[in-house]
Design a protein around this motif. Structure first.
Motif, mmCIF file in Angstrom:
data_model
loop_
_atom_site.group_PDB
_atom_site.id
_atom_site.type_symbol
_atom_site.label_atom_id
_atom_site.label_comp_id
_atom_site.label_asym_id
_atom_site.label_seq_id
_atom_site.Cartn_x
_atom_site.Cartn_y
_atom_site.Cartn_z
ATOM 1 N N ALA A 121 6.938 -2.975 3.846
ATOM 2 C CA ALA A 121 6.794 -1.428 4.704
ATOM 3 C C ALA A 121 5.278 -0.504 4.729
ATOM 4 O O ALA A 121 4.883 -0.760 3.629
ATOM 5 C CB ALA A 121 7.589 -0.024 4.070
ATOM 6 N N GLY A 122 5.093 0.230 6.217
ATOM 7 C CA GLY A 122 3.014 0.557 5.942
ATOM 8 C C GLY A 122 3.282 2.064 5.308
ATOM 9 O O GLY A 122 4.216 2.634 4.354
ATOM 10 N N PRO A 123 2.441 2.751 4.822
ATOM 11 C CA PRO A 123 1.804 3.788 4.482
ATOM 12 C C PRO A 123 3.235 5.159 5.285
ATOM 13 O O PRO A 123 2.864 5.097 5.815
ATOM 14 C CB PRO A 123 0.852 4.731 4.217
ATOM 15 N N ILE A 124 3.950 6.071 4.127
ATOM 16 C CA ILE A 124 4.855 6.969 4.769
ATOM 17 C C ILE A 124 3.681 8.140 5.360
ATOM 18 O O ILE A 124 3.166 8.895 4.996
ATOM 19 C CB ILE A 124 5.948 7.840 4.005
ATOM 20 N N PRO A 125 3.733 8.389 6.582
ATOM 21 C CA PRO A 125 3.230 9.415 7.003
ATOM 22 C C PRO A 125 3.569 11.095 6.012
ATOM 23 O O PRO A 125 4.890 11.092 5.469
ATOM 24 C CB PRO A 125 3.501 10.073 8.825
ATOM 25 N N VAL A 126 2.322 11.565 6.085
ATOM 26 C CA VAL A 126 2.820 12.974 5.241
ATOM 27 C C VAL A 126 3.420 13.937 5.707
ATOM 28 O O VAL A 126 4.188 14.531 4.532
ATOM 29 C CB VAL A 126 1.098 13.044 4.696
ATOM 30 N N ASP A 127 3.035 14.129 7.018
ATOM 31 C CA ASP A 127 4.023 15.264 7.195
ATOM 32 C C ASP A 127 5.630 14.882 7.396
ATOM 33 O O ASP A 127 6.567 15.654 7.491
ATOM 34 C CB ASP A 127 3.588 15.409 9.323
ATOM 35 N N ARG A 128 5.725 12.960 6.907
ATOM 36 C CA ARG A 128 7.021 12.790 7.642
ATOM 37 C C ARG A 128 7.429 13.273 5.994
ATOM 38 O O ARG A 128 8.614 13.826 5.377
ATOM 39 C CB ARG A 128 7.396 11.194 7.147
ATOM 40 N N LEU A 129 6.668 13.132 4.962
ATOM 41 C CA LEU A 129 7.128 13.912 2.952
ATOM 42 C C LEU A 129 7.698 14.981 2.927
ATOM 43 O O LEU A 129 8.386 15.628 2.719
ATOM 44 C CB LEU A 129 6.131 12.866 2.665
#
Length: 385
Positions: free
Chosen positions: A175-183
């Protein structure tokens, strides 16, 4: 030599040598061939067969006209066909009577390509939906893929049922990096659930730990859900206790630094709205993951078509689950329906009434006649003096 290319050449060579072999290939279509030239030649052979070419009734050796007419017909739709290529096709066929076997090789290759093509489309649409905070495209494309798998199963002669692979043929793509706004959205929702009384009830029925992009956040939501399920109070103290009981700090799933912002900072907002945003992201992420798994299966040519179709349907299973929960979360509540007994009583009361509600609404006002029976509104005409 590529076995699939050899199979395509062999089945075409078989039909050129023996036109009667087309009768046993009615399940094979021109689009099943990989090379455009082969598609055009097979379509031309089908057209000549449907028109009743004289070669079909010839006894013994087939006339040269069958080959030249097929080449001329195919040349109308594709360029680059030389007069010598039919001889190459004929030379590639060991036995014309084996045409159905060669045809199944062509169909098998077509099934693998078709599944890979639609998996690529699902991945592209899911990624586009994720960028636009949409889900409709991914849902529609998943339905298209499921329909294609069902159609391919029918053509291959197998049942379209999900089958879990014994072992993944390849490692799942990372999986790619999780977007900061999603975290940030996930942390804010968890803080709401911990600090706001009753917030968990807004999402508990349809939000699941796997909907969180961060596995640690998913495990923390599992702890909150466990407290709610047992009917215990939810606050920073009880949540930390549940985290400790599950060993999430000991195994490194969660750390005190990651827990601190969630447990110490209060939050106010709509847990339901944030949960829907997470579920939307989960749907597109699950669709993309399913597409990657299906594409990996399609690239594994060790799988027979029936196995490939079963594994692809199994990969779509988690997406069906997320979609069902998405519909449950976003669908408006159904209006309350009267009880069966109440509806029956209302119907009976209206039947006993001498004047129905419709009559009362549509009847025009006027003087009541002094005597005589009223035969109906159309027969009654008030008189004027």
């Amino acid at each position: 030599m590529d076995p699939l290319l050899r199979g395509e050449q062999a089945v075409l060579g078989a039909v050129l040598l023996d036109p009667r072999q087309l009768a046993g290939l009615d399940w094979l279509e021109a689009r099943d061939f990989y090379r455009p030239a082969h598609q055009a030649i097979f379509a031309a052979l089908r057209e000549l067969h449907a028109e009743g070419h004289p070669a079909l009734s010839a006894e013994g050796r087939v006339s040269l006209a069958w080959v030249t007419d097929a080449l001329a017909q195919a040349g109308k739709h594709v360029r680059g066909l030389s007069v010598s290529y039919p001889h190459t096709l004929i030379a590639a066929c060991p036995r014309p009577s084996h045409a159905p076997v060669y045809g199944r090789m062509v169909l098998e290759g077509s099934i693998h390509r078709t599944v890979a093509e639609h998996a690529g489309r699902l991945l592209a649409v899911a990624q586009e939906d994720a960028a636009q905070d949409e889900v409709r495209g991914a849902v529609a494309q998943a339905d298209v893929l499921a329909g294609v798998l069902e159609d391919l199963a029918g053509r291959w002669g197998t049942q379209p049922r999900p089958v879990a692979p014994a072992a993944p043929p390849v490692a799942e793509p990372a999986a790619g990096p999780i977007p900061v706004d999603r975290l940030e959205d996930e942390r804010f929702l968890l803080a709401l659930l911990v600090h706001q009384d009753g917030a968990v009830e807004e999402v508990f029925d349809w939000l699941r730990p796997q909907d969180f992009a961060d596995p640690g956040h998913g495990q923390l939501y599992r702890c909150v859900g466990a407290l709610h399920h047992r009917g215990e109070v939810i606050d920073p103290v009880t949540v930390v206790w549940e985290v400790q009981r599950r060993g999430l700090l000991a195994d490194g799933t969660l750390t005190e630094d990651r827990l601190a912002p969630i447990l110490t900072d209060g939050a106010a907002g709509s847990a339901e709205w944030l949960g829907e945003q997470l579920l939307r992201s989960s749907l597109t992420r699950t669709a993309a993951g399913a597409a990657q798994q299906i594409a990996a299966h399609a690239d594994d040519h060790r799988l027979a078509p029936g196995q490939l179709i079963g594994h692809a349907l199994h990969a779509l299973g988690p997406l069906d689950d997320v979609r069902a929960r998405w519909l449950a979360a976003t669908s408006p509540p159904e209006p309350p329906q009267p009880a069966a007994g109440q509806a029956a009583r209302v119907h009976a009361a209206l039947a006993r009434s001498p004047t129905t509600l419709r009559d009362r609404e549509t009847s025009a006002p006027g003087p009541v006649p002094a005597s005589g029976p009223v035969l109906g509104r159309d027969r009654y005409r008030p008189t004027t003096h």
